[in-house]
Motif scaffolding. Structure first.
Motif, short mmCIF file in Angstrom:
data_model
loop_
_atom_site.label_atom_id
_atom_site.label_comp_id
_atom_site.label_asym_id
_atom_site.label_seq_id
_atom_site.Cartn_x
_atom_site.Cartn_y
_atom_site.Cartn_z
N ALA A 8 -12.22 15.28 13.30
CA ALA A 8 -12.03 15.37 11.88
C ALA A 8 -11.42 16.90 11.33
N PHE A 9 -12.05 17.91 11.74
CA PHE A 9 -11.62 19.45 11.51
C PHE A 9 -10.26 19.53 12.18
N CYS A 10 -9.88 18.97 13.39
CA CYS A 10 -8.72 19.26 14.20
C CYS A 10 -7.56 18.44 13.30
N LEU A 11 -7.89 17.16 12.68
CA LEU A 11 -6.70 16.74 11.83
C LEU A 11 -6.76 17.11 10.46
N PHE A 12 -7.72 17.91 9.90
CA PHE A 12 -7.73 18.36 8.55
C PHE A 12 -6.80 19.32 8.39
N ILE A 13 -6.35 20.21 9.57
CA ILE A 13 -5.51 21.37 9.43
C ILE A 13 -4.04 20.84 9.37
N PRO A 14 -3.62 19.90 10.11
CA PRO A 14 -2.23 19.41 10.28
C PRO A 14 -1.93 18.76 8.85
N TRP A 15 -3.07 17.67 8.43
CA TRP A 15 -2.95 17.12 7.41
C TRP A 15 -2.81 18.04 5.97
N LEU A 16 -3.36 19.14 5.95
CA LEU A 16 -3.37 19.96 4.77
C LEU A 16 -1.95 20.48 4.73
N PHE A 17 -1.21 20.87 5.92
CA PHE A 17 0.05 21.65 5.74
C PHE A 17 1.20 20.45 5.65
N LEU A 18 0.85 19.20 6.53
CA LEU A 18 2.13 18.18 6.83
C LEU A 18 2.26 17.33 5.89
N GLU A 19 1.01 16.77 5.57
CA GLU A 19 1.07 15.47 4.77
C GLU A 19 0.60 15.69 3.22
N LYS A 20 -0.34 16.72 3.11
CA LYS A 20 -0.96 16.63 1.84
C LYS A 20 0.02 17.10 0.81
N PRO A 21 1.08 17.91 1.10
CA PRO A 21 2.13 18.28 0.23
C PRO A 21 2.91 16.87 -0.37
N LYS A 22 3.30 16.06 0.86
CA LYS A 22 3.96 14.86 0.75
C LYS A 22 3.07 13.92 -0.24
N MET A 23 1.99 13.79 -0.02
CA MET A 23 0.88 12.76 -1.02
C MET A 23 0.81 13.38 -2.27
N ASP A 24 0.93 14.63 -2.54
CA ASP A 24 0.81 15.18 -4.02
C ASP A 24 2.34 15.07 -4.56
N ALA A 25 3.28 14.96 -3.92
CA ALA A 25 4.64 14.88 -4.41
C ALA A 25 5.05 13.39 -5.01
N SER A 26 4.26 12.35 -4.01
CA SER A 26 4.54 11.01 -4.24
C SER A 26 3.26 10.52 -5.04
N ILE A 71 0.91 -1.05 -0.05
CA ILE A 71 -0.07 0.14 -0.15
C ILE A 71 0.75 1.24 -0.04
N ASN A 72 1.88 0.96 0.96
CA ASN A 72 2.77 2.38 0.82
C ASN A 72 2.02 3.65 1.16
N PHE A 73 1.47 3.60 2.35
CA PHE A 73 0.58 4.99 2.98
C PHE A 73 1.20 5.33 4.22
N PRO A 74 2.44 5.75 4.28
CA PRO A 74 2.83 6.18 5.61
C PRO A 74 2.49 7.45 6.09
N TYR A 75 1.20 7.74 6.04
CA TYR A 75 0.47 9.13 6.46
C TYR A 75 -0.38 8.85 7.49
N PRO A 76 -0.10 9.04 8.84
CA PRO A 76 -0.89 8.66 9.93
C PRO A 76 -1.96 9.72 10.22
N VAL A 77 -1.71 11.05 9.78
CA VAL A 77 -2.62 12.06 9.96
C VAL A 77 -3.87 11.85 8.94
N ALA A 78 -3.61 11.30 7.77
CA ALA A 78 -4.50 11.07 6.69
C ALA A 78 -5.37 10.11 7.08
N LEU A 79 -4.68 8.92 7.63
CA LEU A 79 -5.66 7.45 7.97
C LEU A 79 -6.42 8.10 9.15
N THR A 80 -5.89 8.68 10.26
CA THR A 80 -6.89 8.96 11.30
C THR A 80 -8.13 9.81 10.92
N LEU A 81 -7.68 10.95 9.76
CA LEU A 81 -8.68 11.67 9.30
C LEU A 81 -9.77 11.05 8.75
#
Length: 358
Positions: free
Chosen positions: A224-242, A58-68
């Motif tokens: 979900a809202f509290c997780l969306f903010i860190p996901w937007l800035f911390l993991e979304k750029p990584k997911m878009d680049a990968s 799966i290669n999904f090392p994004y814990p914030v996204a998973l929890t969101l």
């Protein structure tokens, strides 16, 4: 004729005794099924999350996204079940003031707990993460003392010392220790302790009583809202680049569904037994997870010192559960004597309710 009448009279008392006995066995079997199901689904969810976050397939090392995703799924299901299909009734009495001042802090700490707890799986083994979680009563007690909810006494100090020594010994026995993972896990423990303290301060002292389903309904969207903010800035750029990550929809649905079913199983266990039984069952689950993870995951290598340290910590955890929840269990037992054995009942969310979606 007299003999036949005597036999019939003799059979009637036997039937009267046999019926309740069969009912008790049936209720006992259903209760044990719920306990075993809770152990299986909670342990399985821990393994499922670990596999999703670390699997090369799966290669999904994004814990914030998973929890969101978990929180969004829970919010949608709770809304559909309560407002559209109306198969579950939500406790009334929630006001805007209570939501803003109470539910939002609880939801934020819940989001932090899940985020940090899932992040730890990227760096440490499942078994070692469970060992570190044993420190939870210490964190709850110390923070409770700081907030004026607990009183320091010799018995509790002794229990906290036993748990702390056990966790330290288990940590010393860890072969490959990642301090980043330890920091993530301990951060999750502190966040969970704060969540439990906030439930006591913000809800119980305000007279708000919510069962687990109602708590999920109100807290999940906030988390979900509290997780969306860190996901937007911390993991979304990584997911878009990968371009290598892959999360099949079927696997995603099953993972989210398991999390939701796990929360329901907690409610069912407490509704048929007590918070104390749920916590003791959680101890059995923890040992099962520790031992099974050694056989399933290659990064888990248990040592004799690990086992000894964890056993010491578990002794302290059991003593803590017995000291804190036994009075509640006695009160509940006296109340339940007025209810038919084994029948489900309305249950308020306990202070130390299990949160196992991480």
């Amino acid at each position: 004729m007299e003999r036949n009448g005597g036999k019939q009279q003799q059979q009637q008392p036997e039937a009267a005794v046999e019926a309740p006995r069969k009912g008790a066995w049936r209720d006992g079997a259903v209760t044990y099924f719920h306990l075993l199901f809770y152990i299986a689904i909670s342990g399985g969810q821990i393994f499922f999350n670990k596999w999703v976050l670390s699997s090369k397939e799966i290669n999904f090392p994004y814990p914030v996204a998973l929890t969101l995703l978990h929180m969004v799924f829970s919010s949608v299901v709770c809304f559909a079940a309560t407002k559209i299909f109306k198969v579950i009734k939500i406790d009334e009495g929630m006001t805007t003031d209570v939501y803003v001042s109470s539910v939002i802090p609880i939801g934020a700490m819940f989001a932090m707990t899940l985020w940090l707890g899932n992040s730890a799986y990227l760096y440490i083994s499942v078994a070692f993460a469970q060992m570190l979680k044993a420190i939870m009563p210490v964190a709850v007690f110390l923070l409770g003392t700081a907030f004026g909810l607990e009183e320091m006494n010799c018995k509790m100090l002794g229990i906290m010392s036993v748990i702390s020594v056990g966790v330290i010994v288990a940590s010393v026995g860890e072969i490959t220790i990642s301090w980043v993972g330890v920091v993530y896990q301990m951060g999750g423990v502190v966040a969970e302790a704060l969540r439990l303290i906030f439930i006591e301060i913000f809800l119980k002292k305000k007279g708000v009583r919510l069962n687990l389903i109602s708590m999920m309904y109100y807290v999940s969207p906030c988390s979900a809202f509290c997780l969306f903010i860190p996901w937007l800035f911390l993991e979304k750029p990584k997911m878009d680049a990968s371009i290598s990550w892959n999360f099949p929809p079927v696997t995603l649905f099953l993972n989210c569904m398991c999390t939701f079913v796990l929360n329901l199983s907690v409610f069912l266990v407490i509704s048929r037994t007590s918070a104390l039984t749920a916590r003791v069952t959680g101890v059995v689950r923890d040992w099962s997870v520790v031992l099974l993870s050694a056989a399933i995951f290659a990064d888990t290598k248990l040592t004799f010192i690990n086992i000894v340290g964890y056993a010491i910590a578990i002794v302290g955890v059991v003593a803590y559960n017995n000291h804190k929840l036994k009075p509640q269990a006695n009160q509940q037992q006296s109340a339940d004597s007025k209810i038919s054995p084994g029948s489900p009942r309305h249950v308020e969310i306990p202070l130390n309710s299990t949160k196992e979606s991480s």
